[in-house]
Design an enzyme around this catalytic site. Structure first.
Site, PDB file in Angstrom:
ATOM      1  N   GLU A  56      26.929 -36.661  -7.466  1.00 26.92           N
ATOM      2  CA  GLU A  56      28.243 -36.035  -7.510  1.00 26.92           C
ATOM      3  C   GLU A  56      29.349 -37.093  -7.607  1.00 26.92           C
ATOM      4  O   GLU A  56      29.305 -38.114  -6.916  1.00 26.92           O
ATOM      5  CB  GLU A  56      28.422 -35.201  -6.239  1.00 26.92           C
ATOM      6  CG  GLU A  56      29.735 -34.478  -6.110  1.00 26.92           C
ATOM      7  CD  GLU A  56      29.821 -33.671  -4.821  1.00 26.92           C
ATOM      8  OE1 GLU A  56      30.762 -32.871  -4.698  1.00 26.92           O
ATOM      9  OE2 GLU A  56      28.940 -33.854  -3.930  1.00 26.92           O
ATOM     10  N   LYS A 125      32.233 -27.316  -9.728  1.00 27.16           N
ATOM     11  CA  LYS A 125      31.663 -26.932  -8.441  1.00 27.16           C
ATOM     12  C   LYS A 125      32.247 -25.586  -8.015  1.00 27.16           C
ATOM     13  O   LYS A 125      33.445 -25.357  -8.116  1.00 27.16           O
ATOM     14  CB  LYS A 125      31.979 -28.017  -7.410  1.00 27.16           C
ATOM     15  CG  LYS A 125      31.232 -27.912  -6.100  1.00 27.16           C
ATOM     16  CD  LYS A 125      31.491 -29.160  -5.262  1.00 27.16           C
ATOM     17  CE  LYS A 125      30.682 -29.189  -3.982  1.00 27.16           C
ATOM     18  NZ  LYS A 125      30.876 -30.455  -3.227  1.00 27.16           N
ATOM     19  N   CYS A 181      26.126 -30.189  -5.089  1.00 27.50           N
ATOM     20  CA  CYS A 181      26.049 -30.374  -3.643  1.00 27.50           C
ATOM     21  C   CYS A 181      26.137 -29.082  -2.840  1.00 27.50           C
ATOM     22  O   CYS A 181      25.178 -28.336  -2.738  1.00 27.50           O
ATOM     23  CB  CYS A 181      27.104 -31.383  -3.214  1.00 27.50           C
ATOM     24  SG  CYS A 181      26.738 -32.141  -1.598  1.00 27.50           S
ATOM     25  N   VAL A 371     -31.755 -18.154   2.775  1.00 24.06           N
ATOM     26  CA  VAL A 371     -31.352 -19.523   3.099  1.00 24.06           C
ATOM     27  C   VAL A 371     -32.207 -20.463   2.261  1.00 24.06           C
ATOM     28  O   VAL A 371     -33.402 -20.620   2.499  1.00 24.06           O
ATOM     29  CB  VAL A 371     -31.516 -19.807   4.605  1.00 24.06           C
ATOM     30  CG1 VAL A 371     -31.025 -21.213   4.924  1.00 24.06           C
ATOM     31  CG2 VAL A 371     -30.762 -18.778   5.442  1.00 24.06           C
ATOM     32  N   ASP A 376     -24.399 -23.133  -1.101  1.00 29.03           N
ATOM     33  CA  ASP A 376     -23.807 -21.816  -0.922  1.00 29.03           C
ATOM     34  C   ASP A 376     -24.406 -21.055   0.251  1.00 29.03           C
ATOM     35  O   ASP A 376     -23.685 -20.454   1.057  1.00 29.03           O
ATOM     36  CB  ASP A 376     -23.953 -21.003  -2.207  1.00 29.03           C
ATOM     37  CG  ASP A 376     -23.133 -21.567  -3.348  1.00 29.03           C
ATOM     38  OD1 ASP A 376     -22.199 -22.347  -3.079  1.00 29.03           O
ATOM     39  OD2 ASP A 376     -23.427 -21.250  -4.515  1.00 29.03           O
ATOM     40  N   ASN A 460     -35.652 -15.292 -13.904  1.00 29.43           N
ATOM     41  CA  ASN A 460     -35.036 -14.121 -13.294  1.00 29.43           C
ATOM     42  C   ASN A 460     -36.025 -13.237 -12.550  1.00 29.43           C
ATOM     43  O   ASN A 460     -35.621 -12.470 -11.668  1.00 29.43           O
ATOM     44  CB  ASN A 460     -34.286 -13.314 -14.352  1.00 29.43           C
ATOM     45  CG  ASN A 460     -32.971 -13.964 -14.732  1.00 29.43           C
ATOM     46  OD1 ASN A 460     -32.497 -14.878 -14.061  1.00 29.43           O
ATOM     47  ND2 ASN A 460     -32.374 -13.503 -15.825  1.00 29.43           N
ATOM     48  N   TYR A 497     -28.093 -10.864 -12.873  1.00 29.07           N
ATOM     49  CA  TYR A 497     -27.361  -9.611 -12.750  1.00 29.07           C
ATOM     50  C   TYR A 497     -28.146  -8.549 -11.986  1.00 29.07           C
ATOM     51  O   TYR A 497     -29.372  -8.481 -12.051  1.00 29.07           O
ATOM     52  CB  TYR A 497     -27.024  -9.090 -14.143  1.00 29.07           C
ATOM     53  CG  TYR A 497     -26.167  -7.849 -14.142  1.00 29.07           C
ATOM     54  CD1 TYR A 497     -24.815  -7.915 -13.859  1.00 29.07           C
ATOM     55  CD2 TYR A 497     -26.728  -6.599 -14.418  1.00 29.07           C
ATOM     56  CE1 TYR A 497     -24.017  -6.779 -13.852  1.00 29.07           C
ATOM     57  CE2 TYR A 497     -25.951  -5.459 -14.420  1.00 29.07           C
ATOM     58  CZ  TYR A 497     -24.595  -5.554 -14.126  1.00 29.07           C
ATOM     59  OH  TYR A 497     -23.826  -4.429 -14.112  1.00 29.07           O
ATOM     60  N   HIS A 505     -24.415  -6.803  -0.167  1.00 26.78           N
ATOM     61  CA  HIS A 505     -23.561  -5.793   0.455  1.00 26.78           C
ATOM     62  C   HIS A 505     -22.160  -6.344   0.721  1.00 26.78           C
ATOM     63  O   HIS A 505     -21.184  -5.597   0.757  1.00 26.78           O
ATOM     64  CB  HIS A 505     -24.172  -5.316   1.780  1.00 26.78           C
ATOM     65  CG  HIS A 505     -25.388  -4.461   1.596  1.00 26.78           C
ATOM     66  ND1 HIS A 505     -26.629  -4.808   2.081  1.00 26.78           N
ATOM     67  CD2 HIS A 505     -25.557  -3.269   0.959  1.00 26.78           C
ATOM     68  CE1 HIS A 505     -27.508  -3.871   1.786  1.00 26.78           C
ATOM     69  NE2 HIS A 505     -26.883  -2.929   1.096  1.00 26.78           N
ATOM     70  N   SER A 664     -15.381  -6.353 -20.766  1.00 28.99           N
ATOM     71  CA  SER A 664     -16.708  -6.966 -20.845  1.00 28.99           C
ATOM     72  C   SER A 664     -17.115  -7.271 -22.276  1.00 28.99           C
ATOM     73  O   SER A 664     -18.062  -8.027 -22.507  1.00 28.99           O
ATOM     74  CB  SER A 664     -17.750  -6.037 -20.205  1.00 28.99           C
ATOM     75  OG  SER A 664     -17.489  -5.865 -18.835  1.00 28.99           O
TER      76      SER A 664
END
Length: 682
Positions: A56, A125, A181, A371, A376, A460, A497, A505, A664
């Site tokens: 300024e 200003k 300012c 597990v 992940d 799969n 898939y 769930h 899709s």
């Protein structure tokens, strides 16, 4: 010398390089101040700056009291403006200086934009402080009643008004608003309406004095205004050389974008200096477009008088240089250790509370999960243990199953068992190979006849059987199946898939990127309550990511990243495409800036040295091409049928009920064409 490809210029990708100038101040000496300005303009031009903002009243100095009303001083200020305008034009940038200007019978405190050898316009200003140590109404008039008028300055006609915006020629999004300012200390700063009118770069020329704690307040206001106005905010305050009769000055300079700090300058410096950053005006525009509230507010708050846009010109040629702004290699994993700790705390607790609420809603007291000894399932199990602890349920009601198949390694299997034992959950093992062999035989697969055919059907069959077992085990134990698949896998379609790892769930990991999961496990490993499990958690972190569905070849395990690409790059692509909708060429440019040199920039805390790698542009383009095909063309049908799970990261979730809704039956052609047209092959 070969001509440089436009891809390598920040300008090509919607960046504007801005600078906040902190000049040495000479009290009531416009000629000396102009010399300081010229030095910084030259320096800024060499640095590729396109917009330079001074403090300024930078040409006269601020703390000169009644000298503002001296004609000799005001004449001397006007004399310097054409010289500075010419210098700005020669340097190829726009310069905003602070100057006291006469307009009719009034004196106005102005921000003056100079470019292309011209005085383009001045913004007065609006709010003049007249309290505590400030007495601006003694010298200046407010310009709030001046919309857009002709200004006679330095012997030429220009523009003045509070309704002026400044647009760079042929540069979409390079639209500038100016305030001074005190304006941004008001409840409704002028920059708010400037932003609503389209300005993406908001500039504040300040002579705010410094007292203890004020620098933090100013930074907070800059950050909040850039966030609320969905723009960039450039703040430049007076520094060394201002009169210290009753006040002191620190020369604070900051540059913020959408609430984030891009750069901050040295305070209390005794020398001229610049604070420089590249502002992404393209990203600002995309953020405003995707946030309907912004446009709604603009329609409500802007009146019929409107704003006048004045054109200005900056350097016409593009140049290549490294991007001058913070850029995370891992958008989901902050470099700052304190921020990373905070993010991990929030992410983990979001997951835990999501699971707790689902258990309460379903009156469930048991869960089932597979597990594997991988990242992940480890994270999901850690979340489950904490949720059970907080609900006052025994960890033995967590039923963990290891489900070895044809390619399960001894290492991951032993890690899975060691983890379950360390955490005190109920563990069990079901060998899926007999059932898989029967299914392969029933469908007539070559593997059943002893042939080494390890195709997607072979993989799969195993993945589907594992999930099928988990669902039936949940039925048998009055439990529900806890999913383990993460956000990165959903983006890539890296899931089987239906009755496969795609389904559960409830999935606590569906909103967490793979790169963040690594750091979440590290974060949990140092918690006091995880002391016994810490060694096995670190062992899991050191294990290569693999689905373990195809037997090892020549001693090498099946590698996920060899097939789908490095998760570090995929998460980078995912964040910038889904969070901001950037075009592929810009994503490639940012990835190259972030990953092109492993020695440059910061890495997240505790990131292994061996993983601090670099990727050349050819590699980045290749993996980005595969990502685009997977994400836009081949995987959406899986994301259209996802189990519930909490949104965790700011990049959004891929739930069809949340942040990402897409057909899709789409194609990646538009994205691939853009990538090929604008990203060089070398």
């Amino acid at each position: 010398m070969a001509e440089l490809h436009p891809f390598h210029s920040p300008r090509t990708h919607g960046f504007v390089r801005v600078g906040a100038a902190t000049p040495v101040v000479h009290v009531a000496d416009p000629a000396a101040n102009a010399e300081e300005h010229l030095k910084l303009i030259c320096k800024a031009g060499e640095a590729g700056v396109e917009l330079l903002v001074f403090p300024e009243l930078s040409l006269s100095a601020y703390a000169i009291d009644d000298l503002h009303l001296q004609s000799a001083l005001l004449d001397a200020v006007e004399v310097q403006l054409p010289t500075l305008a010419q210098a700005a034009g020669e340097a190829g940038l726009a310069v905003v200086v602070g100057a006291p200007l006469r307009h009719g019978d009034r004196l106005l405190n102005c921000a003056v934009l100079l470019a292309g050898g011209q005085i383009v316009g001045a913004v007065p200003k609006t709010y003049l402080p007249n309290y505590r140590e400030y007495y601006e109404k003694r010298w200046f008039s407010s310009g709030d009643d001046i919309g857009a008028e002709t200004l006679r300055v330095s012997g030429a006609d220009s523009w003045i008004g509070t309704r002026l915006l400044f647009q760079a020629e042929d540069r979409q999004g390079f639209l500038v608003g100016l305030e001074i300012c005190e304006d941004f200390w008001s409840p409704l700063p002028p920059s708010t309406r400037q932003a609503l009118a389209g300005a993406r770069i908001l500039c504040n020329l300040s002579a705010s004095n410094i007292v203890i704690g004020k620098a933090e307040e100013r930074a907070m206001l800059c950050a909040s205004q850039s966030a609320r106005a969905m723009g960039a905010y450039v703040f430049a305050a007076s520094g060394w050389g201002e009169s210290t009769t009753d006040l002191a000055w620190d020369g604070q300079a900051t540059i913020h974008e959408l609430g984030a700090r891009l750069a901050t300058g040295e305070r209390f410096s005794l020398e001229n200096h610049l604070t420089v950053a590249d502002i992404d005006v393209d990203r600002i525009g995309l953020e405003r477009m995707r946030t309907g509230t912004f446009a709604d507010c603009a329609r409500r708050e802007l009146d019929d008088e409107g704003f006048v846009r004045l054109d200005f010109r900056v350097r016409p040629t593009a140049s290549a240089s490294a991007l001058v702004r913070p850029l995370d290699r891992f958008p989901f994993v902050p470099d700052d250790p304190a921020r990373l700790d905070q993010d991990c705390f929030e992410a983990f607790n979001i997951q835990v509370q999501g699971l707790m609420r689902r258990m309460k809603a379903t009156r469930s007291e048991r869960i089932v999960l597979g597990v594997s000894g991988g990242l992940d399932s480890t994270q999901a199990l850690l979340v489950a243990c904490t949720a059970f602890d907080r609900l006052g349920l025994p960890r033995t009601s967590i039923l963990g199953f290891t489900l070895p198949g044809f390619a399960t390694s001894a290492g991951t299997k032993s890690n899975a068992w060691a983890l379950m034992q360390a955490l005190g959950v109920t563990g069990a093992e079901i060998d899926i190979r007999p059932a898989a062999e029967r299914m392969l035989k029933d469908i007539g697969h070559p593997y059943a006849d002893g042939k080494p055919v390890h195709d997607v059907t072979f993989e799969n069959v195993q993945a589907g059987l594992r999930t099928d077992y988990l669902f039936r085990l949940a039925n048998q134990n009055q439990a529900f199946v806890l999913g383990t698949g993460d956000l990165s896998e959903l983006a890539l379609g890296w899931a089987t898939y239906g009755v496969g790892d795609h389904m559960s769930h409830y999935n606590v990991n569906g909103g967490v990127a793979k790169t963040l999961i690594r750091h979440l496990i590290r974060w949990v490993a140092v918690r006091p309550e995880m002391l016994e499990a810490a060694p096995i958690l670190h062992a899991i972190l050191d294990t290569e990511i693999s689905p373990e569905l195809v037997p090892a070849f020549d001693g090498r395990l099946q590698s996920t990243e060899a097939t789908v690409g490095p998760y570090a790059l995929n998460d980078f692509f995912l964040f910038h495409i889904t969070r901001y909708g950037l075009v592929p060429s810009k994503v490639a440019y940012l990835a190259y800036q972030a990953w092109g040199d492993g020695t440059r920039g910061h890495w997240p805390a505790h990131h292994p040295e061996a993983d601090r790698v670099a990727y050349d542009l050819v590699t980045i383009k290749g993996w980005l091409r595969r990502f685009l095909i997977r994400f836009f063309q081949t995987s959406q049908f899986k994301r259209s049928a996802l189990p519930n799970g909490p949104k965790v990261v700011t990049g959004g979730s891929l739930s069809p009920r949340g942040d990402w809704r897409a057909p899709s039956d789409g194609t990646a052609r538009a994205w691939l064409d853009e990538l090929d047209a604008n990203v060089p092959d070398d």
